[in-house]
Write an enzyme that holds these catalytic residues in place. Structure first.
Site, mmCIF file in Angstrom:
data_model
loop_
_atom_site.group_PDB
_atom_site.id
_atom_site.type_symbol
_atom_site.label_atom_id
_atom_site.label_comp_id
_atom_site.label_asym_id
_atom_site.label_seq_id
_atom_site.Cartn_x
_atom_site.Cartn_y
_atom_site.Cartn_z
ATOM 1 N N HIS A 1 10.328 -9.600 -16.621
ATOM 2 C CA HIS A 1 8.882 -10.358 -17.147
ATOM 3 C C HIS A 1 8.139 -10.857 -15.869
ATOM 4 O O HIS A 1 6.881 -11.354 -15.970
ATOM 5 C CB HIS A 1 9.361 -11.991 -18.254
ATOM 6 N N GLU B 1 0.349 4.295 -4.135
ATOM 7 C CA GLU B 1 -0.504 3.672 -4.747
ATOM 8 C C GLU B 1 0.220 5.809 -5.770
ATOM 9 O O GLU B 1 -0.075 5.831 -7.099
ATOM 10 C CB GLU B 1 -1.187 3.491 -4.903
ATOM 11 N N SER C 1 -9.317 0.677 5.116
ATOM 12 C CA SER C 1 -10.746 0.549 4.395
ATOM 13 C C SER C 1 -12.120 0.771 4.963
ATOM 14 O O SER C 1 -12.265 0.139 6.238
ATOM 15 C CB SER C 1 -11.496 -1.203 3.665
ATOM 16 N N LYS D 1 -8.445 -4.596 5.553
ATOM 17 C CA LYS D 1 -7.784 -4.565 4.884
ATOM 18 C C LYS D 1 -6.880 -3.458 5.109
ATOM 19 O O LYS D 1 -6.548 -2.021 5.987
ATOM 20 C CB LYS D 1 -8.407 -3.534 3.123
#
Ligand code: ARG
Length: 463
Positions: free
Chosen positions: A161, A295, A282, A288
């Site tokens: 979980h 992704e 970024s 970043k």
């Protein structure tokens, strides 16, 4: 006699050529030119067989062979002029062959049809992709096994979980994906074996009256045998659907791992550092470093599974045998194959380059009361308390620790005894994370010894 604008392959029956819209919806040359090499290989095998069985002369077969090689080199060098009017790769190649060698070209299509031709070409193309997937999977599995070996005893939290459950080892987590991609590998090999039957010579749907030798063409094209039913052979796209479903399951595995890498590489987790080579920055936030490759891999399952669904829908209502609907198979498979291979390669690259942050993993492994089960198991083993009671006592101790904002090993023996009088000092020997993972020596368990045994087993499989 024949209208000049009507089709040179079937113009005899037609007085006029197609409407422009008809040509646009009908043509597949825009995409099926990717099967040029397979089409020419199929035609060469077919022509050689026609000569061997006496259906065409050796001279004609030789002219066809030479001509096809010329066509192939024109295509490979980018000189070939593909024509939409000629609809697909099969007719483009044959028309050009005719320009090059003249009359013998017209004998090539004896005893076959575009229906068995396209099934053969497409099978050859998909078979190559199964082989590429096998390679990609083997490389990815190898990279994961290396990671597992390097961190066989690094402790980290195991989750259910996405809540801290029990400590596990980095190696164990890596080897979990090895098992998943190992099943993908076995599905790839299994499907490739099943699909390796040659449709060539099934002709339009009923077979042919020419004395063809289907064993000969099957063997020349690397098939195990010819297909046994001509109706089925020209209307079967199971091999493409199996390819897409195997790809979908594998893409789902890739997506799950990608999701973990996205989470693990975040500032909140810091479990892994992805290499600069597989990250992006970024344009506005200088701090970043984004896990874009992960992704995008995570997203690939969408289009691959979409292709699977699309082709299922195309096929599900088709009466036997061939229908033009089936032309819609290729773009789906091409796109899925391209993206599957890319995702496999990107994941392999990321896994090879990534660094597991041993300290962050260890720090996280000890938090979240991850050794509560070990405490309960200790009571069962040493105090002979029934597991359900031990679970209850441990729950009370977790609540106590949580109330004080400390971890289980920070409680004193007195604290422990206040909940269950029988607990002794020995309890602290199982509360450490290292003790916890070292104790899980059951077959397939997380203990480093078990992980190393699985690493050794896989190294032997990989050879
Ligand atoms: N372009 C067609 C396809 O991709 C080739 C087969 C056409 N057969 C036919 N009977 N029209 O499926």
């Amino acid at each position: 006699m024949t209208d000049k604008t009507s089709n040179q392959m079937w113009g005899g029956r037609f007085a006029a050529g197609p409407d422009a819209i008809m040509e646009a919806i009908n043509a597949s040359i825009g995409f099926d030119q990717r099967m040029a090499a397979q089409d020419i290989a199929g035609s060469r095998a077919h022509a050689a067989m026609l000569a061997a069985t006496g259906v065409i002369t050796d001279n004609d077969a030789e002219a066809i062979r030479e001509g096809l090689l010329t066509v192939l080199s024109e295509i490979e060098s980018g000189q070939f002029q593909f024509s939409t009017a000629l609809e697909d790769i099969h007719m483009n190649v044959e028309a050009r062959l005719k320009e090059i060698i003249g009359e013998p070209a017209g004998r090539l299509h004896t005893g076959r049809s575009r229906n068995d031709q396209v099934a053969t070409d497409f099978k050859l193309w998909v078979r190559d992709q199964f082989d590429a997937a096998e390679k990609g999977l083997l490389a990815l599995i190898g990279a994961l096994v290396d990671q597992a070996e390097a961190g066989a005893d690094w402790v980290m939290p195991g989750f259910t979980h996405l809540q801290t459950a029990q400590p596990v080892t980095w190696g164990h987590h890596m080897m979990a994906y090895v098992e998943m991609f190992g099943r993908d590998l076995s599905r790839v090999r299994d499907a490739r074996k099943r699909m390796n039957e040659s449709p060539l010579g099934s002709a339009a749907l009923a077979g042919t009256s020419f004395p063809i030798d289907r064993e000969m063409t099957a063997e020349a094209l690397g098939f195990d045998r010819p297909t046994a039913n001509s109706l089925d052979a020209v209307s079967d796209r199971d091999f493409a659907l199996e390819f897409l479903s195997v790809a979908s399951i594998c893409a789902m595995h890739l997506s799950r791992f990608a999701e973990e890498l996205v989470i693990w590489s975040s500032a909140q987790f810091r479990f892994v550092t992805l290499s600069d080579r597989f990250s992006t920055g970024s344009s506005i936030m200088p701090q970043k470093k984004n896990p874009d490759a992960a992704e995008l891999i995570r997203a690939k399952v969408g289009r691959i599974f979409g292709a699977n669904t699309a082709l299922m829908m195309v096929m599900k209502g088709l009466p036997l045998a061939y229908s033009k609907d089936m032309q819609e198979d290729k773009e789906q498979v091409f796109d899925a194959a391209d993206n599957w291979m890319l995702a496999l390669a990107a994941m392999e690259g990321m896994v090879k380059d990534m660094t597991g942050n041993r300290d962050s993993l260890a720090a996280a492994a000890g938090s979240g009361f991850s050794t509560a089960t070990d405490l309960a198991d200790w009571m069962v083993r040493v105090l002979k308390v029934p597991f359900r009671d031990a679970h209850h006592v441990t729950g009370a101790l977790v609540a106590m620790a949580e109330g004080r904002g400390v971890d289980l090993p920070d409680l004193t023996l007195e604290d422990m005894k206040s909940v269950h009088a029988g607990i002794t000092e020995d309890i602290f020997s199982v509360l450490g994370v290292e003790n916890s993972v070292n104790s899980r020596t059951s077959y397939g368990g997380t203990a480093p010894a078990q992980v190393r045994a699985q690493v050794a087993r896989w190294k032997q499989i990989l050879g």
